[in-house]
Design a protein around this motif. Structure first.
Motif, PDB file in Angstrom:
ATOM      1  N   PHE A   1       0.912  -1.089  -0.119  1.00  0.00           N
ATOM      2  CA  PHE A   1       0.002   0.032  -0.058  1.00  0.00           C
ATOM      3  C   PHE A   1       0.805   1.146   0.026  1.00  0.00           C
ATOM      4  N   SER A   2       0.608   2.096  -0.612  1.00  0.00           N
ATOM      5  CA  SER A   2       1.526   3.212  -0.746  1.00  0.00           C
ATOM      6  C   SER A   2       0.594   4.624  -1.394  1.00  0.00           C
ATOM      7  N   THR A   3       0.964   5.648  -0.970  1.00  0.00           N
ATOM      8  CA  THR A   3       0.442   7.072  -1.526  1.00  0.00           C
ATOM      9  C   THR A   3       1.696   7.722  -1.974  1.00  0.00           C
ATOM     10  N   PRO A   4       2.007   7.401  -3.168  1.00  0.00           N
ATOM     11  CA  PRO A   4       3.376   7.926  -3.918  1.00  0.00           C
ATOM     12  C   PRO A   4       3.233   9.277  -4.691  1.00  0.00           C
ATOM     13  N   GLY A   5       1.887  10.231  -4.573  1.00  0.00           N
ATOM     14  CA  GLY A   5       1.704  11.117  -5.408  1.00  0.00           C
ATOM     15  C   GLY A   5       2.577  12.191  -5.731  1.00  0.00           C
ATOM     16  N   ALA A   6       3.170  12.440  -4.266  1.00  0.00           N
ATOM     17  CA  ALA A   6       4.377  13.731  -4.539  1.00  0.00           C
ATOM     18  C   ALA A   6       5.508  13.144  -5.286  1.00  0.00           C
ATOM     19  N   ASN A   7       5.775  12.039  -5.693  1.00  0.00           N
ATOM     20  CA  ASN A   7       6.804  11.768  -6.427  1.00  0.00           C
ATOM     21  C   ASN A   7       6.572  12.186  -7.769  1.00  0.00           C
TER      22      ASN A   7
ATOM     23  N   TYR B   1       4.378   9.077   7.146  1.00  0.00           N
ATOM     24  CA  TYR B   1       5.194   8.240   6.410  1.00  0.00           C
ATOM     25  C   TYR B   1       4.860   8.111   4.934  1.00  0.00           C
ATOM     26  N   MET B   2       3.778   7.699   4.720  1.00  0.00           N
ATOM     27  CA  MET B   2       3.283   7.194   3.493  1.00  0.00           C
ATOM     28  C   MET B   2       3.008   8.367   2.531  1.00  0.00           C
ATOM     29  N   LEU B   3       2.566   9.303   2.972  1.00  0.00           N
ATOM     30  CA  LEU B   3       2.303  10.675   2.362  1.00  0.00           C
ATOM     31  C   LEU B   3       3.732  11.453   1.992  1.00  0.00           C
ATOM     32  N   PHE B   4       4.673  11.632   2.807  1.00  0.00           N
ATOM     33  CA  PHE B   4       5.821  12.321   2.550  1.00  0.00           C
ATOM     34  C   PHE B   4       7.093  11.718   1.957  1.00  0.00           C
ATOM     35  N   THR B   5       7.099  10.172   2.005  1.00  0.00           N
ATOM     36  CA  THR B   5       8.257   9.528   1.480  1.00  0.00           C
ATOM     37  C   THR B   5       7.675   8.941   0.346  1.00  0.00           C
ATOM     38  N   GLY B   6       6.338   8.589   0.035  1.00  0.00           N
ATOM     39  CA  GLY B   6       5.877   7.855  -1.100  1.00  0.00           C
ATOM     40  C   GLY B   6       5.973   6.447  -0.876  1.00  0.00           C
TER      41      GLY B   6
END
Lengths: 228, 228, 228
Positions: C99-105, C128-133
């Motif tokens: 599971f991840s939320t890598p949008g910021a990448n 952690y998920m949102l800021f690191t992706g």
């Protein structure tokens, strides 16, 4: 100490080369919280008010910082020190670290630390920490959701650096927009959060780095951020 | 039963020698919740209203009690019995205990138990309990944050006594102030919580036991609480 | 795709034989979220608004569905795909899922996924998920409360079927009433939730299936639901 921390957090707010802040400590105490001597009667109520207003200001400066704030904990974080840790965006700690809110032992219930801790861990754990004053271990802090990662002390720097490395490859302005919205929406009802969230997504997409991100993805190349 | 519990919780509210309340049960059922027979149509809607108003009153009496309320669970806690457990400040259970909200099996969804349970465990677990009616184990209850500690049945009394011992060494009035504020602030937005929290800290510091706590710390002696 | 999902979720809303909805995927990606190409500048702001309004509508259709919605995940759920998973009532995943939320990448912070994820997992993990992706594993997703159960891929169908079997034996209308109230109360203060909850309990008891459930219990026979 609080004033210095606030200044350190705020001073480079607009410097684009600042990408993350790490709070760490020398020695085996991360932070023991307030100096009880400053809270004696002879200090005066006005001074007490100032101290706790300053403490809230410190917590707000972390939340309002445009860059992620990471607590790197290797030791004890107690009372307002535990509040400080719980307020950071991410928390990486060594496996021998301990966390407690023992204020009631000294007649001063950890009411303000409980604001931060009570939003990070389940009620059954927050009450245990607050009412008994007993420390929880790093492992228990992980199981309770208080900390992001637990690692051996020897890997603490590596683990924090990995997180920073991931942040550094992203757009500063995109992280800032996302962080601000995360803390705003979490206090809203679900439906109000989505209403506001839709606008934020559209705003993000139509920013310089939003479009550069999509373009670079489509063109299969590395993004070149303006951080604006 | 609910009236008796409410009375037992409230009766010694102002007795300074009361320092904690432990809810426990004889036999292998902690509580199975409401008596379904009381909820039959012929009982009448007014009586149904009274029953659920009484149940809420019981939950409020726990939250509003000036002393910590601990559930000592060794067995099954189901439906409103699970709500009762989830409402206690701290929950210590034996490793064979089970928790469930199976009301929908009997046509009565555990809506009010879900209020307490849904604030103690992650959504993905609360929905499982409520929609399937299946019990979760003591270990799963710990992993979900529902309970404070899980121990073998033989250590249950010891574990609860350790918690009480810690509470007994603190000021009753300081614990009361802290408990009241904890449940007030958790329903506020973060910034409103801090605004109110600053005042509570100053009030705590300038109370008799607040100053005695600080003084005893500075003078390196044991605090002598007035509990006022 | 989103329109199709919304239609599929809503189309049989009033069909009493529909008792649960399972969202699953073919291949090793459960959902990778939005199509970034649709978010390019030349698509136009109005189209961007429509896309995110549609995404919120999809999330609302899950929450407002009268039957439980279960995510059966065997693979990657990322960005809005992770939001979709987090929005489902229950989530069962294979032990190799991520599971991840890598949008910021890609310059697009996962702000709306963070609304759902931030309400399912502790702050220290959501950030952690949102800021690191970075992705989290199925086990970490369980430890964070994001998912209900983690099983080997070979047992995924069995586990989901067990949940559905439990739901099927209950009254459809009782589950619908309970689900609607659960999501309503979780946004209220504790005391407001109890006030509303008392009314819901009385309403539930005096419904057809509420009374049938109690009667069948008293008469020690299987309930015959009208689902009304």
């Amino acid at each position: 100490m609080m004033s210095n921390l606030i200044e350190a957090i705020n001073s480079n707010k607009d410097d684009k080369s600042l990408r993350a802040i790490v709070l760490s400590a020398k020695g085996n105490v991360f932070s023991a919280g307030h100096n009880l001597k400053e809270l004696q009667a002879n200090t005066g109520v006005d001074q007490h008010k100032l101290i706790f207003s300053k403490a809230s200001e410190l917590m707000k400066s972390i939340i309002q910082s445009p860059v992620p704030v990471i607590a790197k904990v290797n030791g004890f974080a107690t009372a307002a020190g535990c509040q400080l840790v719980a307020t950071c965006d991410m928390i990486v700690c060594s496996d021998t670290s301990k966390f407690s809110t023992p204020g009631a032992n000294f007649g001063i219930f950890c009411s303000t630390p409980g604001i931060a801790v009570g939003r990070c861990v389940p009620k059954s754990r927050a009450t245990y920490m607050l009412f008994t004053g007993e420390p929880i271990t790093a492992q228990e802090a992980y199981e309770s959701g208080l900390v992001t990662k637990v690692v051996p002390a020897s890997q603490l720097d590596d683990e924090v650096n990995k997180i920073i490395e991931k942040i550094k490859h992203k757009s500063r302005s995109v992280i800032a927009l996302g962080k601000e919205f995360f803390y705003k929406q979490i206090d809203l009802s679900l439906m109000d959060a989505y209403k506001l969230g839709e606008d934020i997504m559209v705003q993000n997409i139509n920013s310089n780095d939003g479009q550069e991100g999509i373009k670079s993805f489509v063109e299969k190349r590395k993004a070149v951020w303006t951080h604006e």
